[in-house]
Design an enzyme around this catalytic site. Sequence first.
Site, PDB file in Angstrom:
ATOM      1  N   TYR A 138       0.856  -1.193   0.000  1.00 16.98           N
ATOM      2  CA  TYR A 138       0.000   0.000   0.000  1.00 16.98           C
ATOM      3  C   TYR A 138       0.885   1.234   0.000  1.00 16.98           C
ATOM      4  O   TYR A 138       1.845   1.325   0.774  1.00 16.98           O
ATOM      5  CB  TYR A 138      -0.888  -0.001   1.248  1.00 16.98           C
ATOM      6  CG  TYR A 138      -1.783   1.220   1.367  1.00 16.98           C
ATOM      7  CD1 TYR A 138      -2.827   1.438   0.456  1.00 16.98           C
ATOM      8  CD2 TYR A 138      -1.597   2.160   2.387  1.00 16.98           C
ATOM      9  CE1 TYR A 138      -3.657   2.547   0.561  1.00 16.98           C
ATOM     10  CE2 TYR A 138      -2.427   3.269   2.501  1.00 16.98           C
ATOM     11  CZ  TYR A 138      -3.455   3.461   1.591  1.00 16.98           C
ATOM     12  OH  TYR A 138      -4.269   4.561   1.707  1.00 16.98           O
ATOM     13  N   ASP A 233       9.344   2.722   0.283  1.00 17.54           N
ATOM     14  CA  ASP A 233       8.259   3.371   1.022  1.00 17.54           C
ATOM     15  C   ASP A 233       8.422   2.959   2.488  1.00 17.54           C
ATOM     16  O   ASP A 233       8.037   1.862   2.883  1.00 17.54           O
ATOM     17  CB  ASP A 233       6.899   2.935   0.462  1.00 17.54           C
ATOM     18  CG  ASP A 233       5.749   3.620   1.199  1.00 17.54           C
ATOM     19  OD1 ASP A 233       6.018   4.338   2.193  1.00 17.54           O
ATOM     20  OD2 ASP A 233       4.589   3.429   0.781  1.00 17.54           O
ATOM     21  N   LYS A 261       3.775   8.647   9.136  1.00 21.62           N
ATOM     22  CA  LYS A 261       3.435   8.033  10.426  1.00 21.62           C
ATOM     23  C   LYS A 261       4.357   8.502  11.572  1.00 21.62           C
ATOM     24  O   LYS A 261       4.180   9.603  12.064  1.00 21.62           O
ATOM     25  CB  LYS A 261       3.370   6.512  10.262  1.00 21.62           C
ATOM     26  CG  LYS A 261       2.243   6.145   9.252  1.00 21.62           C
ATOM     27  CD  LYS A 261       1.773   4.717   9.266  1.00 21.62           C
ATOM     28  CE  LYS A 261       0.468   4.590   8.473  1.00 21.62           C
ATOM     29  NZ  LYS A 261       0.546   3.971   7.172  1.00 21.62           N
TER      30      LYS A 261
HETATM   31  C1  LIG Z   1       0.002   4.520   5.803  1.00 26.05           C
HETATM   32  C2  LIG Z   1       0.848   4.293   4.599  1.00 26.05           C
HETATM   33  C3  LIG Z   1       0.872   5.194   3.524  1.00 26.05           C
HETATM   34  C4  LIG Z   1      -0.073   6.359   3.438  1.00 26.05           C
HETATM   35  O1  LIG Z   1       0.160   7.302   4.427  1.00 26.05           O
HETATM   36  P1  LIG Z   1      -1.039   8.315   4.816  1.00 26.05           P
HETATM   37  O2  LIG Z   1      -0.391   9.245   5.799  1.00 26.05           O
HETATM   38  O3  LIG Z   1      -2.123   7.473   5.380  1.00 26.05           O
HETATM   39  O4  LIG Z   1      -1.445   9.004   3.566  1.00 26.05           O
HETATM   40  C5  LIG Z   1       1.775   4.980   2.505  1.00 26.05           C
HETATM   41  N1  LIG Z   1       2.614   3.938   2.525  1.00 26.05           N
HETATM   42  C6  LIG Z   1       2.619   3.040   3.533  1.00 26.05           C
HETATM   43  C7  LIG Z   1       3.593   1.909   3.512  1.00 26.05           C
HETATM   44  C8  LIG Z   1       1.719   3.171   4.585  1.00 26.05           C
HETATM   45  O5  LIG Z   1       1.681   2.252   5.560  1.00 26.05           O
END
Ligand SMILES: *Cc1c(COP(=O)(O)O)cnc(C)c1O
Length: 422
Positions: A138, A233, A261
């Site tokens: 994701y 990511d 996060k």
């Molecule tokens: C949570 C998440 C996102 C998106 O971040 P948001 O602050 O919710 O937009 C992108 N990549 C990873 C791996 C995530 O866990």
Amino acid sequence: MTIFEESKKYIPGGVNSPVRAFGSVGGDPVIVKSAKGSKVYDENGKEYIDYVCSWGPMITGHADPDIIKAVKDAADLGTSFGAPTKAELDIAKKICSMVPSVEMVRLVSSGTEALMSAIRLARAYTERDKIIKFEGCYHGHSDSLLVKAGSGALTFNQPSSPGVPADFTKHTLVAQYNDIESIKKLLAENKGEVACILIEPVAANMGVVLPAAGFLEDLRRVCDDEGVVLLFDEVITGFRLAAGGAQEYFNIKPDITTMGKIIGGGLPVGAFGGKSEIMKMLSPDGAVYQAGTLSGNPLATAAGLTMLNKLSQPDFYKNLRQKADTLFDGMADNCKKLGLDYAYNRIESLSCLFFKDGTVTSFADAMKTDTKLYAKYFHAMLDRGITIAPAQFEAMFVSAAHTDEDIEKTVKAHYESLKEIV
Ligand SMILES: *Cc1c(COP(=O)(O)O)cnc(C)c1O
């Protein structure tokens, strides 16, 4: 009418992010009133030991007094200026010092925004359009990345989403996590056309799936061979696996890193950074446009910097790992005692119990889990005063605020819960 029922009249599904709605486990969500340390409290004052940790950010616990003070002090000086501040320099220097591959960084307000911008940059840098992502990973909810996505998109069984034109995703190619051959095949079929490969170095949105030995190294190698940007990511793994994230943990340098996060200490922050050569292509140094009215916001920056300073304390990760080990060993023991052979993936303070026998090393394995049993497990834990993610395809997060007593209670509740449901 309950708060949730009334919320549904005014907010789609009653929530501002879909997985909060308990859609895949059933029932109504806990309406949280406050949180402190390892606990959250609902509107009726009921206490829960919390392992959602706001889906990762609260690695030092809820309402961390140092972070709260930093935010209050910053608020006294003004909440937004739309002009550069010294705090932004401070946090940028801090991020560059902590994350091995990051030489320059730009702050944004969410992980989604970081990914959108990072991909634009990778495309501009390589002058190529195509990108490769992995099934079950994701990367936020932007159009071109909502293809075979993880987390809520998995939970709701919508590999893609209505409202995303096929034209917008035609440059997004999908490979299989832990399968380097699937990457090599796509690169051969799209020779000279792939701008970047993006990956969660530890996949944490299809449950938790660890990279197989050598997989990330292979990925680095093929990216170098083909002139492809490797994008880690690290929105979950960053500042979670180690102070320098997965790239420090596995000792592999990506070209671009996205963060989110934890980096905001509970305030809305994202960031992307990498080699100066690439980052300098961003406006106003370069031509790649990217902007944000509230980017580098003083409250968020103060929270983030305080968080990063705390994570830099000696032994922070060692202590966190000890807590996580006690908890995760206890949970693994429980399974053994009950004669269960469920796949239990864990790394540092991240874990995921799959309701599937054997191992889970791929997206296909993860899909074999029994989500109905997970729903029962979730409610059994909730009944015992413990909050875990209300969906199977998420991680369990341990924070530095979890006490020995919390962990002991959790291991006990976990045993009783499994015993009750299987
Ligand atoms: C949570 C998440 C996102 C998106 O971040 P948001 O602050 O919710 O937009 C992108 N990549 C990873 C791996 C995530 O866990």
